[in-house]
Design an enzyme around this catalytic site. Structure first.
Site, PDB file in Angstrom:
ATOM      1  N   SER A   1      29.883  22.054 -66.567  1.00 15.01           N
ATOM      2  CA  SER A   1      31.156  22.764 -66.750  1.00 15.01           C
ATOM      3  C   SER A   1      31.004  24.193 -66.243  1.00 15.01           C
ATOM      4  O   SER A   1      30.165  24.953 -66.743  1.00 15.01           O
ATOM      5  CB  SER A   1      31.540  22.807 -68.222  1.00 15.01           C
ATOM      6  OG  SER A   1      32.568  23.772 -68.397  1.00 15.01           O
TER       7      SER A   1
ATOM      8  N   HIS B   1      32.814  19.815 -63.553  1.00 16.13           N
ATOM      9  CA  HIS B   1      33.777  19.758 -64.655  1.00 16.13           C
ATOM     10  C   HIS B   1      34.536  21.077 -64.729  1.00 16.13           C
ATOM     11  O   HIS B   1      33.942  22.157 -64.834  1.00 16.13           O
ATOM     12  CB  HIS B   1      33.030  19.481 -65.960  1.00 16.13           C
ATOM     13  CG  HIS B   1      33.922  19.235 -67.133  1.00 16.13           C
ATOM     14  ND1 HIS B   1      34.578  18.046 -67.338  1.00 16.13           N
ATOM     15  CD2 HIS B   1      34.260  20.036 -68.179  1.00 16.13           C
ATOM     16  CE1 HIS B   1      35.286  18.112 -68.459  1.00 16.13           C
ATOM     17  NE2 HIS B   1      35.118  19.316 -68.986  1.00 16.13           N
TER      18      HIS B   1
ATOM     19  N   ASP C   1      37.308  23.205 -66.731  1.00 13.65           N
ATOM     20  CA  ASP C   1      37.987  23.350 -68.023  1.00 13.65           C
ATOM     21  C   ASP C   1      39.181  24.297 -67.902  1.00 13.65           C
ATOM     22  O   ASP C   1      39.015  25.508 -67.808  1.00 13.65           O
ATOM     23  CB  ASP C   1      37.007  23.893 -69.065  1.00 13.65           C
ATOM     24  CG  ASP C   1      36.019  22.834 -69.514  1.00 13.65           C
ATOM     25  OD1 ASP C   1      36.465  21.736 -69.896  1.00 13.65           O
ATOM     26  OD2 ASP C   1      34.805  23.102 -69.471  1.00 13.65           O
TER      27      ASP C   1
ATOM     28  N   MET D   1      42.326  25.963 -69.625  1.00 14.43           N
ATOM     29  CA  MET D   1      42.812  26.294 -70.979  1.00 14.43           C
ATOM     30  C   MET D   1      43.996  27.241 -70.892  1.00 14.43           C
ATOM     31  O   MET D   1      44.021  28.135 -70.043  1.00 14.43           O
ATOM     32  CB  MET D   1      41.700  26.956 -71.786  1.00 14.43           C
ATOM     33  CG  MET D   1      40.427  26.126 -71.866  1.00 14.43           C
ATOM     34  SD  MET D   1      39.247  26.893 -72.972  1.00 14.43           S
ATOM     35  CE  MET D   1      37.805  25.851 -72.688  1.00 14.43           C
TER      36      MET D   1
ATOM     37  N   HIS E   1      39.638  18.879 -66.623  1.00 13.95           N
ATOM     38  CA  HIS E   1      39.905  18.685 -68.051  1.00 13.95           C
ATOM     39  C   HIS E   1      41.010  19.654 -68.456  1.00 13.95           C
ATOM     40  O   HIS E   1      40.770  20.850 -68.614  1.00 13.95           O
ATOM     41  CB  HIS E   1      38.601  18.943 -68.825  1.00 13.95           C
ATOM     42  CG  HIS E   1      38.717  18.802 -70.301  1.00 13.95           C
ATOM     43  ND1 HIS E   1      37.710  19.205 -71.160  1.00 13.95           N
ATOM     44  CD2 HIS E   1      39.699  18.305 -71.093  1.00 13.95           C
ATOM     45  CE1 HIS E   1      38.079  18.965 -72.409  1.00 13.95           C
ATOM     46  NE2 HIS E   1      39.281  18.428 -72.398  1.00 13.95           N
TER      47      HIS E   1
ATOM     48  N   MET F   1      43.326  21.317 -70.914  1.00 13.77           N
ATOM     49  CA  MET F   1      43.574  21.627 -72.328  1.00 13.77           C
ATOM     50  C   MET F   1      44.819  22.499 -72.368  1.00 13.77           C
ATOM     51  O   MET F   1      44.770  23.697 -72.693  1.00 13.77           O
ATOM     52  CB  MET F   1      42.343  22.337 -72.913  1.00 13.77           C
ATOM     53  CG  MET F   1      41.170  21.385 -73.092  1.00 13.77           C
ATOM     54  SD  MET F   1      39.585  22.232 -73.278  1.00 13.77           S
ATOM     55  CE  MET F   1      39.149  22.427 -71.552  1.00 13.77           C
TER      56      MET F   1
ATOM     57  N   MET G   1      35.549  14.583 -77.144  1.00  8.46           N
ATOM     58  CA  MET G   1      35.091  15.943 -77.438  1.00  8.46           C
ATOM     59  C   MET G   1      34.080  15.892 -78.590  1.00  8.46           C
ATOM     60  O   MET G   1      34.367  15.329 -79.646  1.00  8.46           O
ATOM     61  CB  MET G   1      36.259  16.839 -77.856  1.00  8.46           C
ATOM     62  CG  MET G   1      37.291  17.143 -76.786  1.00  8.46           C
ATOM     63  SD  MET G   1      36.677  17.971 -75.304  1.00  8.46           S
ATOM     64  CE  MET G   1      35.830  19.392 -75.985  1.00  8.46           C
TER      65      MET G   1
ATOM     66  N   ASP H   1      31.800  15.681 -74.074  1.00 11.44           N
ATOM     67  CA  ASP H   1      31.992  17.093 -73.740  1.00 11.44           C
ATOM     68  C   ASP H   1      31.809  17.960 -74.980  1.00 11.44           C
ATOM     69  O   ASP H   1      32.596  17.883 -75.930  1.00 11.44           O
ATOM     70  CB  ASP H   1      33.410  17.258 -73.171  1.00 11.44           C
ATOM     71  CG  ASP H   1      33.650  18.636 -72.576  1.00 11.44           C
ATOM     72  OD1 ASP H   1      32.735  19.474 -72.608  1.00 11.44           O
ATOM     73  OD2 ASP H   1      34.775  18.845 -72.068  1.00 11.44           O
TER      74      ASP H   1
HETATM   75  C1  DX5 Z   1      35.138  23.101 -74.329  1.00  9.24           C
HETATM   76  C2  DX5 Z   1      35.012  22.572 -72.912  1.00  9.24           C
HETATM   77  C3  DX5 Z   1      33.649  22.147 -72.535  1.00  9.24           C
HETATM   78  C4  DX5 Z   1      32.616  23.230 -72.608  1.00  9.24           C
HETATM   79  C5  DX5 Z   1      31.303  22.590 -72.866  1.00  9.24           C
HETATM   80  O1  DX5 Z   1      36.461  23.229 -74.672  1.00  9.24           O
HETATM   81  O2  DX5 Z   1      35.860  21.447 -72.736  1.00  9.24           O
HETATM   82  O3  DX5 Z   1      33.633  21.538 -71.257  1.00  9.24           O
HETATM   83  O4  DX5 Z   1      32.553  24.007 -71.469  1.00  9.24           O
HETATM   84  O5  DX5 Z   1      30.368  23.621 -72.986  1.00  9.24           O
HETATM   85  P1  DX5 Z   1      28.979  23.435 -73.711  1.00  9.24           P
HETATM   86  O6  DX5 Z   1      28.212  22.387 -72.941  1.00  9.24           O
HETATM   87  O7  DX5 Z   1      28.390  24.798 -73.587  1.00  9.24           O
HETATM   88  O8  DX5 Z   1      29.254  23.003 -75.119  1.00  9.24           O
HETATM   89 ZN    ZN Z   2      35.673  20.168 -70.849  1.00 11.75          ZN
END
Ligand code: DX5
Ligand code: ZN
Length: 225
Positions: free
Chosen positions: A10, A35, A37, A39, A68, A70, A139, A175
């Site tokens: 990620s 990956h 993320d 948000m 991903h 969110m 998750m 994840d």
């Molecule tokens: C959290 C993200 C993850 C995050 C994982 O909301 O969806 O992808 O980056 O990070 P680590 O591996 O550091 O928990």
């Molecule tokens: Zn993620």
């Protein structure tokens, strides 16, 4: 089945001031997928980046872009993420009332469709959309931040999702809090794609990334079903 785990670093834990270089570095270090993320500060309590940033790094690698989302609402933005060059687009089951419609839209855009479940969401929400799915993302932290502790209760959910999926060609992705210590717990339960942020990017150099990815992969594959 061994040697099958896909590692999806990620970029949330990368140096955003050098995002393109970081993407190239993790691919060189052995990443299978990238990956991404996304948000929105609404569905989750943090804001990261959107489609224009993904589009800007798309030409740095041919690696699979695993997006991903969110964000809520999600449907109005699916086409933008497809246009930006995402290969797979994952939406949260909790992010809107029209999961079936969102998944259909993603496939109609020619992309792989995924659904993500927060730790507190039961696996039964995927039961009636299995035929629309290419991936289930479970998750193992509450979404919003990297570097959080793995929630072990989700391991049982991985097993249940594996059973629900049966013979269908659907990936199970994990994840949150993935490390060489936690990876075997989920691959033994049926997961085959592992996201990792903090555990991959610690060290800050290509050589560190390479050994971090290798450590997760070795531990994961040893326990894989
Ligand atoms: C959290 C993200 C993850 C995050 C994982 O909301 O969806 O992808 O980056 O990070 P680590 O591996 O550091 O928990
Ligand atoms: Zn993620």
């Amino acid at each position: 089945m061994t040697g099958k785990t896909l590692i999806a670093p990620s970029v949330l834990s990368s140096d955003f001031s050098r995002l393109g270089d970081e993407v190239e570095a993790i691919v060189e270090a052995g990443a299978d997928w990238i990956h991404l993320d996304v948000m929105d500060g609404h569905f989750v309590p943090n804001i990261t980046f959107g489609a224009p940033v993904i589009k800007a790094i798309r030409n740095r690698t041919k690696a699979y872009f695993d997006c991903h989302l969110m964000i809520a609402p999600v449907d109005p933005y699916l086409a933008a993420f497809a246009d930006a060059g995402c290969d797979g687009i994952t939406v949260h089951a909790e992010a809107g009332p029209h999961l079936d419609r969102s998944l259909q839209t993603i496939r109609n855009l020619g992309k792989k469709a995924g659904v993500s479940l927060n730790p507190g969401t039961p696996e039964s929400v995927i039961e009636y959309v299995l035929d629309r799915l290419d991936l289930v993302l479970l998750m193992t932290v509450n979404p919003g931040f990297g570097g959080q502790a793995f929630i072990p209760a989700v391991v049982e959910k991985v097993k249940r999702v594996k059973a629900l999926i049966g013979d269908r060609p659907i990936d199970i992705e994990i994840d949150g809090g993935v490390s060489p210590e936690t990876a075997p717990l989920v691959t033994a339960a049926g997961a085959n794609v592992l996201v990792a942020g903090a555990a991959v990017f610690k060290g800050g150099t290509v050589d560190a990334y390479r050994s971090n990815i290798a450590a997760i992969r070795t531990a994961a594959d040893k326990a894989a079903l």
